[in-house]
Motif scaffolding. Structure first.
Motif, mmCIF file in Angstrom:
data_model
loop_
_atom_site.group_PDB
_atom_site.id
_atom_site.type_symbol
_atom_site.label_atom_id
_atom_site.label_comp_id
_atom_site.label_asym_id
_atom_site.label_seq_id
_atom_site.Cartn_x
_atom_site.Cartn_y
_atom_site.Cartn_z
ATOM 1 N N GLY A 241 -50.450 -44.549 -54.242
ATOM 2 C CA GLY A 241 -50.261 -45.577 -52.851
ATOM 3 C C GLY A 241 -49.727 -44.921 -51.915
ATOM 4 N N ASP A 242 -49.402 -43.710 -51.669
ATOM 5 C CA ASP A 242 -48.771 -43.052 -50.617
ATOM 6 C C ASP A 242 -49.358 -42.337 -49.821
ATOM 7 N N LEU A 243 -50.742 -42.446 -49.797
ATOM 8 C CA LEU A 243 -51.706 -41.745 -49.103
ATOM 9 C C LEU A 243 -51.399 -41.207 -47.577
ATOM 10 N N ALA A 244 -51.114 -42.224 -46.675
ATOM 11 C CA ALA A 244 -50.603 -41.855 -45.374
ATOM 12 C C ALA A 244 -49.536 -40.766 -45.377
ATOM 13 N N GLN A 245 -48.551 -40.799 -46.011
ATOM 14 C CA GLN A 245 -47.414 -40.027 -46.059
ATOM 15 C C GLN A 245 -47.964 -38.627 -46.648
ATOM 16 N N ALA A 246 -48.783 -38.769 -47.537
ATOM 17 C CA ALA A 246 -49.448 -37.573 -48.216
ATOM 18 C C ALA A 246 -50.081 -36.521 -47.059
ATOM 19 N N LEU A 247 -50.848 -37.487 -46.465
ATOM 20 C CA LEU A 247 -51.791 -36.704 -45.077
ATOM 21 C C LEU A 247 -50.877 -36.086 -44.346
ATOM 22 N N GLU A 248 -49.761 -37.180 -43.910
ATOM 23 C CA GLU A 248 -48.693 -36.315 -42.914
ATOM 24 C C GLU A 248 -48.112 -34.940 -43.377
ATOM 25 N N LEU A 249 -47.727 -35.141 -44.721
ATOM 26 C CA LEU A 249 -47.217 -34.016 -45.006
ATOM 27 C C LEU A 249 -48.143 -32.704 -45.322
ATOM 28 N N ALA A 250 -49.397 -32.777 -45.645
ATOM 29 C CA ALA A 250 -50.537 -32.006 -45.417
ATOM 30 C C ALA A 250 -50.570 -31.169 -44.206
ATOM 31 N N VAL A 251 -50.624 -31.999 -43.180
ATOM 32 C CA VAL A 251 -50.745 -31.483 -41.940
ATOM 33 C C VAL A 251 -49.677 -30.489 -41.414
ATOM 34 N N ASP A 252 -48.444 -31.074 -41.763
ATOM 35 C CA ASP A 252 -47.090 -30.536 -41.478
ATOM 36 C C ASP A 252 -46.927 -29.233 -42.223
ATOM 37 N N LEU A 278 -57.215 -33.777 -47.023
ATOM 38 C CA LEU A 278 -57.487 -33.799 -45.567
ATOM 39 C C LEU A 278 -58.831 -33.417 -45.455
ATOM 40 N N LEU A 279 -59.577 -33.103 -46.448
ATOM 41 C CA LEU A 279 -60.906 -32.570 -46.279
ATOM 42 C C LEU A 279 -61.839 -33.597 -45.843
ATOM 43 N N ASP A 280 -61.756 -34.791 -45.915
ATOM 44 C CA ASP A 280 -62.583 -35.947 -45.576
ATOM 45 C C ASP A 280 -61.892 -36.551 -44.597
ATOM 46 N N THR A 281 -61.130 -36.021 -43.707
ATOM 47 C CA THR A 281 -60.604 -36.656 -42.457
ATOM 48 C C THR A 281 -60.558 -35.706 -41.415
ATOM 49 N N PRO A 282 -60.276 -36.446 -40.156
ATOM 50 C CA PRO A 282 -60.591 -35.511 -38.986
ATOM 51 C C PRO A 282 -59.809 -34.345 -38.844
ATOM 52 N N GLN A 283 -58.785 -34.062 -39.699
ATOM 53 C CA GLN A 283 -57.613 -33.120 -39.720
ATOM 54 C C GLN A 283 -58.173 -31.996 -40.798
ATOM 55 N N ALA A 284 -59.517 -32.144 -41.205
ATOM 56 C CA ALA A 284 -60.042 -30.908 -42.141
ATOM 57 C C ALA A 284 -59.914 -29.521 -41.330
ATOM 58 N N TRP A 285 -59.972 -29.592 -40.147
ATOM 59 C CA TRP A 285 -60.305 -28.305 -39.338
ATOM 60 C C TRP A 285 -59.008 -27.427 -39.689
ATOM 61 N N LEU A 286 -57.855 -28.201 -39.884
ATOM 62 C CA LEU A 286 -56.409 -27.394 -40.067
ATOM 63 C C LEU A 286 -56.728 -26.524 -41.459
ATOM 64 N N VAL A 287 -57.398 -27.162 -42.493
ATOM 65 C CA VAL A 287 -57.639 -26.591 -43.881
ATOM 66 C C VAL A 287 -58.368 -25.288 -43.459
#
Length: 432
Positions: A241-252, A278-287
């Protein structure tokens, strides 16, 4: 005198039990009031809590309270103008706190503070501060009976540190918080987390606060180290249930891996499950950018730079550290080239290196090799006359699936050579 003293102790014990019974009755009354004034799962949960309090089923009560606090969207409401979680904590949890596992109590307090923080930071801090003060008094009286008392205190202090770090204004003095974090880092050595999920949660809380501090003040390599430690101790992060925080951490984490000094084993972060989110988000480019860098694939990295130029421009750390990122890519390209060679064929010419690293000038090769040697990515020697490099050791690395398949092929080739040599030796002995 003996009889008088005995009677005094008995009366004290009886008064204590009466006071405790009164408090428990208050907890039951609150639960029953919430059960009748609400509906659905909230009413059902409070009805169960009332029964648990009556039956003194403290473990079941603890589990239910934690379940509710971890799903605020389902159970949170208001009570007499107060957040229902704060009322639950004050009117139920604190009345039976001595019956609860200290670490469970610490987790409950932290979740309550987290729930009320958006509306009232001061109240959130007060929840944790009051529990820390209570723990201090317990320690001074020598009443810390549970083996989880110290870890519980570390947990609350870590959550308090996170709250202070994330809510303090820019330029605030965080020295006291940092001192507590340093002391707790030492204490945690006495409570190894291996094979113990409860202690793992304490380590995770500590590394979370350390991660938040290094995100705020730097450097990126410190954030990278703390974030990996945090994820190691909280493997289900992003699935609870902490997906938003997980996505933020992945970017950082990706940005820290790319820009941090001395961070070269990028396979570690590549294998982190949180990155897959991140792969299914607009931030996938970072991966994709991280994968190109980790592989030392200069051509693919340049394609990413062109394709994601607009996104890169929106990341100040990547813009300001562009030169460092390019150097890291070049060094990892050299490591990849060396690693692709069998151990007995690691004498490379300057021309071969320049071609693999896509360098415009072969004269750059010597500086790059010297840089790789200086940061201990490899060991070896440079022959300036022959314009070649003899590599005797290369940095161990976390391998991708593709690299493991390549390594397996090389092992197969090595096994074939060994078998051929053995056959030749056996034939020589026969002929002799």
């Amino acid at each position: 005198f003996y009889t008088s003293s005995f009677r005094g102790k008995t009366l004290h014990k009886q008064n204590k039990m009466i006071g405790y019974a009164d408090r428990t009755a208050g907890a039951v009354e609150h639960c029953e009031a919430m059960a009748t004034s609400t509906g659905g799962p909230v009413a059902e949960a409070y009805g169960q809590m009332a029964e648990f309090c009556k039956s003194k089923l403290w473990h079941q009560l603890t589990m239910l309270v934690l379940q509710m606090l971890q799903a605020p969207e389902k159970y949170a409401t208001t009570f007499e103008g107060t957040h229902s979680f704060l009322a639950l904590y004050d009117k139920v949890v604190l009345t039976v706190d001595t019956k609860l596992n200290p670490l469970s109590l610490a987790k409950i307090a932290a979740l309550v503070a987290q729930a009320i923080q958006p509306q009232d930071v001061t109240a959130a801090k007060a929840v944790l501060e009051n529990l820390l003060e209570k723990n201090k008094e317990t320690k001074e009286k020598g009443e810390e009976e549970s083996g989880f008392f110290v870890p519980a205190n570390i947990y609350v202090q870590s959550k308090m540190a996170s709250l202070v770090i994330t809510t303090s204004p820019e330029g605030a003095d965080l020295s006291a918080t940092v001192s507590i974090m340093k002391a707790n880092k030492v204490l945690l050595h006495e409570f190894p987390a291996e094979g113990n999920s409860e202690l793992a949660s304490v380590h995770a809380a500590h590394y979370e606060s350390a991660m938040q501090y290094s995100k705020r003040v730097g450097p990126p390599e410190a954030f990278y180290e703390h974030a990996l430690s945090y994820l190691q101790h909280k493997p289900n992060f992003g699935k609870e249930g902490d997906l938003a925080q997980a996505l933020e951490l992945a970017v950082d984490l990706i940005i820290a891996a790319l820009t941090g000094d001395g961070v070269y084993n990028l396979g570690q972060v590549e294998q982190t499950p949180v990155l897959k989110l991140l792969l299914d988000t607009p931030q996938a480019w970072l991966v994709h950018l991280l994968q190109a860098t980790a592989a030392g694939d200069v051509q693919r990295f340049r394609q990413c730079e062109q394709e994601y130029a607009a996104q890169i421009a929106q990341q100040p750390a990547l813009v300001h550290r562009a030169t460092a990122v390019t150097e890291k890519l070049t060094l990892l390209a050299l490591v990849t080239l060396v690693f692709s060679k069998p151990s007995h064929e690691r004498q490379l010419s300057f021309d071969e290196i320049a071609a693999a690293l896509v360098l415009s000038d072969v004269d750059q090769v010597e500086w790059i090799v010297m840089r790789a040697l200086s940061v201990h990515l490899m060991e070896g020697s440079i022959d300036q006359v022959e314009q070649s490099v003899d590599v005797t050791w290369v940095m161990p690395r976390v391998l991708s699936q593709e690299q493991m398949q390549h390594l397996a092929t090389r092992f197969g080739e090595w096994a074939t050579r060994v078998s051929t040599t053995q056959d030749s030796m056996a034939l020589s002995e026969v002929l002799a």
